[in-house]
Design a protein around this motif. Structure first.
Motif, mmCIF file in Angstrom:
data_model
loop_
_atom_site.group_PDB
_atom_site.id
_atom_site.type_symbol
_atom_site.label_atom_id
_atom_site.label_comp_id
_atom_site.label_asym_id
_atom_site.label_seq_id
_atom_site.Cartn_x
_atom_site.Cartn_y
_atom_site.Cartn_z
ATOM 1 N N GLU A 88 -8.246 1.441 -4.693
ATOM 2 C CA GLU A 88 -7.993 2.703 -4.001
ATOM 3 C C GLU A 88 -8.030 3.922 -4.911
ATOM 4 O O GLU A 88 -7.902 5.048 -4.427
ATOM 5 C CB GLU A 88 -6.628 2.636 -3.304
ATOM 6 C CG GLU A 88 -6.505 1.534 -2.273
ATOM 7 C CD GLU A 88 -7.455 1.728 -1.099
ATOM 8 O OE1 GLU A 88 -7.763 2.889 -0.760
ATOM 9 O OE2 GLU A 88 -7.902 0.710 -0.516
ATOM 10 N N ALA B 81 -4.443 -0.858 -6.618
ATOM 11 C CA ALA B 81 -4.561 0.475 -7.213
ATOM 12 C C ALA B 81 -5.981 0.740 -7.697
ATOM 13 O O ALA B 81 -6.533 1.833 -7.493
ATOM 14 C CB ALA B 81 -3.563 0.618 -8.362
ATOM 15 N N GLN B 82 -6.591 -0.249 -8.327
ATOM 16 C CA GLN B 82 -7.967 -0.083 -8.798
ATOM 17 C C GLN B 82 -8.916 0.155 -7.637
ATOM 18 O O GLN B 82 -9.800 1.013 -7.692
ATOM 19 C CB GLN B 82 -8.390 -1.321 -9.587
ATOM 20 C CG GLN B 82 -7.680 -1.481 -10.924
ATOM 21 C CD GLN B 82 -7.904 -2.846 -11.539
ATOM 22 O OE1 GLN B 82 -8.712 -3.637 -11.057
ATOM 23 N NE2 GLN B 82 -7.172 -3.144 -12.616
ATOM 24 N N ASN C 271 -1.887 -3.955 -9.101
ATOM 25 C CA ASN C 271 -2.876 -3.210 -9.882
ATOM 26 C C ASN C 271 -4.281 -3.370 -9.321
ATOM 27 O O ASN C 271 -5.107 -2.462 -9.425
ATOM 28 C CB ASN C 271 -2.816 -3.627 -11.347
ATOM 29 C CG ASN C 271 -1.794 -2.812 -12.133
ATOM 30 O OD1 ASN C 271 -1.201 -1.862 -11.614
ATOM 31 N ND2 ASN C 271 -1.588 -3.170 -13.394
ATOM 32 N N PHE D 192 -5.767 4.534 -7.214
ATOM 33 C CA PHE D 192 -4.382 4.933 -7.451
ATOM 34 C C PHE D 192 -4.008 4.697 -8.920
ATOM 35 O O PHE D 192 -4.691 3.984 -9.648
ATOM 36 C CB PHE D 192 -3.424 4.107 -6.582
ATOM 37 C CG PHE D 192 -3.509 4.370 -5.106
ATOM 38 C CD1 PHE D 192 -4.090 5.523 -4.592
ATOM 39 C CD2 PHE D 192 -2.985 3.445 -4.204
ATOM 40 C CE1 PHE D 192 -4.146 5.765 -3.224
ATOM 41 C CE2 PHE D 192 -3.029 3.672 -2.832
ATOM 42 C CZ PHE D 192 -3.622 4.832 -2.345
ATOM 43 N N GLU E 275 -2.157 2.924 -11.878
ATOM 44 C CA GLU E 275 -1.813 1.524 -12.099
ATOM 45 C C GLU E 275 -0.552 1.400 -12.942
ATOM 46 O O GLU E 275 -0.197 2.303 -13.702
ATOM 47 C CB GLU E 275 -2.958 0.801 -12.822
ATOM 48 C CG GLU E 275 -4.263 0.770 -12.046
ATOM 49 C CD GLU E 275 -5.375 0.105 -12.834
ATOM 50 O OE1 GLU E 275 -5.084 -0.916 -13.514
ATOM 51 O OE2 GLU E 275 -6.511 0.593 -12.791
ATOM 52 N N TYR F 48 0.841 -1.201 0.000
ATOM 53 C CA TYR F 48 0.000 0.000 0.000
ATOM 54 C C TYR F 48 0.875 1.249 0.000
ATOM 55 O O TYR F 48 0.586 2.225 -0.714
ATOM 56 C CB TYR F 48 -0.927 0.014 1.219
ATOM 57 C CG TYR F 48 -1.999 1.089 1.147
ATOM 58 C CD1 TYR F 48 -3.285 0.778 0.725
ATOM 59 C CD2 TYR F 48 -1.719 2.415 1.474
ATOM 60 C CE1 TYR F 48 -4.268 1.750 0.636
ATOM 61 C CE2 TYR F 48 -2.683 3.402 1.387
ATOM 62 C CZ TYR F 48 -3.959 3.063 0.979
ATOM 63 O OH TYR F 48 -4.915 4.048 0.865
ATOM 64 N N MET G 7 2.346 1.793 -3.505
ATOM 65 C CA MET G 7 1.370 2.260 -4.493
ATOM 66 C C MET G 7 0.894 3.676 -4.180
ATOM 67 O O MET G 7 0.675 4.485 -5.083
ATOM 68 C CB MET G 7 0.194 1.294 -4.572
ATOM 69 C CG MET G 7 0.572 -0.127 -4.985
ATOM 70 S SD MET G 7 1.557 -0.228 -6.508
ATOM 71 C CE MET G 7 0.353 0.332 -7.726
ATOM 72 N N GLU G 8 0.735 3.997 -2.903
ATOM 73 C CA GLU G 8 0.349 5.362 -2.553
ATOM 74 C C GLU G 8 1.473 6.343 -2.883
ATOM 75 O O GLU G 8 1.224 7.438 -3.390
ATOM 76 C CB GLU G 8 -0.021 5.466 -1.083
ATOM 77 C CG GLU G 8 -0.528 6.859 -0.707
ATOM 78 C CD GLU G 8 -0.998 6.947 0.728
ATOM 79 O OE1 GLU G 8 -1.990 7.663 0.969
ATOM 80 O OE2 GLU G 8 -0.371 6.323 1.615
ATOM 81 N N ASN H 269 1.418 6.855 -6.551
ATOM 82 C CA ASN H 269 0.268 7.671 -6.908
ATOM 83 C C ASN H 269 0.512 9.138 -6.563
ATOM 84 O O ASN H 269 0.131 10.047 -7.318
ATOM 85 C CB ASN H 269 -0.976 7.158 -6.183
ATOM 86 C CG ASN H 269 -2.244 7.829 -6.671
ATOM 87 O OD1 ASN H 269 -2.606 7.709 -7.843
ATOM 88 N ND2 ASN H 269 -2.923 8.556 -5.788
#
Length: 345
Positions: free
Chosen positions: A176, A173-174, A170, A178, A180, A138, A141-142, A145
């Motif tokens: 949240e 990401a989808q 991914n 965010f 991808e 997380y 990915m954050e 993003n």
């Protein structure tokens, strides 16, 4: 040169991506065969003349000097909006973890340093260089993003991962909202085809671009039997990846050489023409003019189905090597994996 879209992004890229690991101060990194800045600039300019607009580097390459050389050359030889620049970041260090530096902060710091090295306000593609088992996904990915939201990266990609890792990232990401991953940079060439098990069909299904590295297997797919080069002699990491499979790969290399002679082209052209039937844009390292010139010519070479089958016929499964072998070790909980990996990417 031909061009295509990079996955689901709006980045229009040349079918050949120039890999910049061969550029940089040899005293700053682990590769003695890298080019100094004047020679790097010549190769970059020749690539631009041939229509290459896609360039891949990393903060790990020669302590950031690869990024510096590339950034200065592109400022002098190209318009920023006419080139696609990708760079990569490494996992958190032991020191960062001990200091409580989060994954988000780590990515911000790494990207800011890469932008400083490149002399740019943004990169087109920011790539997660290798899976970090010690940082929550997380947070990664954050952090990525946040880079996209801040306008410092247009899109994100990933390198050296398994298909399940890409899919998991991914999906998060989808969920949240965010950014991808739009591309995957894995280890894939005519004598190392393990990506075909899961990653290639996964990316085809999801519309994710494949931009493989080691497209010529550290030069092995460009040299006739008995030929040598400084890179073949001095690249210990390439020997680690390909040395044990020499006898297994030799018959395939012989077929590449045979087909090249039959078609009146170089082995580089044959090897890359085959790979171009499978991927979006292979990352091709170049330290001499003929490297990038042969890569550019490969875009126009069309192999028949029979020729592709002839090249593929003798392949047998290979064990994972290099960074992906370390990725497997990381999944098993071996804490030393990244200290090893930092010396080899």
């Amino acid at each position: 040169m031909n061009y295509t879209m990079l996955g689901k992004s709006d980045l229009k890229v040349s079918r050949i991506c120039m890999g910049c690991m061969g550029f940089g101060d040899a005293h700053s990194g682990q590769h003695a065969w890298t080019l100094d800045e004047p020679h790097s600039r010549e190769i970059i300019r020749r690539g631009l003349e041939l229509g290459v607009n896609f360039f891949d580097t990393a903060i790990a390459y020669q302590s950031g000097t690869s990024e510096q050389y590339l950034g200065r050359a592109l400022r002098d030889f190209a318009d920023r909006d006419q080139v696609v620049v990708a760079t990569k970041f490494l996992p958190r260090t032991d020191e960062e973890i001990a200091a409580g530096i989060t994954g988000q902060e780590h990515i911000r710091r790494m990207l800011d340093k890469s932008l400083e090295n490149l002399g740019m306000d943004y990169v087109d593609l920011y790539i997660y260089h290798m899976w970090d088992y010690r940082t929550p996904l997380y947070d990664i990915m954050e952090g990525l993003n946040n880079a996209v939201k801040a306008g410092k990266a247009r899109y994100i990609g990933i390198s050296n991962c398994f298909a399940w890792q890409l899919t998991k990232a991914n999906a998060l990401a989808q969920r949240e909202g965010f950014a991808e991953f739009v591309s995957v940079q894995g280890h894939y060439n005519l004598i190392f085809r393990e990506e075909e098990r899961e990653m290639v069909p996964c990316c085809r299904e999801e519309g994710i671009a494949l931009t493989p590295y080691s497209a010529l297997a550290g030069g092995r797919l460009s040299k006739h039997p008995g030929e040598s080069s400084r890179r073949l002699r001095e690249d210990s990491y390439a020997r680690l990846k390909y040395g044990a499979a020499h006898d297994q790969d030799a018959p395939i290399l012989a077929r590449v050489a045979e087909l090249a002679d039959r078609r009146g082209v170089s082995m580089t052209e044959i090897s890359l023409a085959w790979l171009l039937t499978k991927v979006t844009a292979p990352v091709v390292g170049a330290t001499k003019f003929h490297h990038i010139e042969g890569a550019a010519r490969s875009v126009d070479l069309r192999l028949t189905g029979e020729e592709c089958a002839y090249l593929e016929e003798l392949y047998t499964p290979h064990p994972l090597v290099g960074v992906m072998a370390q990725n497997t070790a990381g999944a098993a909980g071996e804490d030393h994996v990244w200290s090893v990996g930092r010396q080899t990417v």
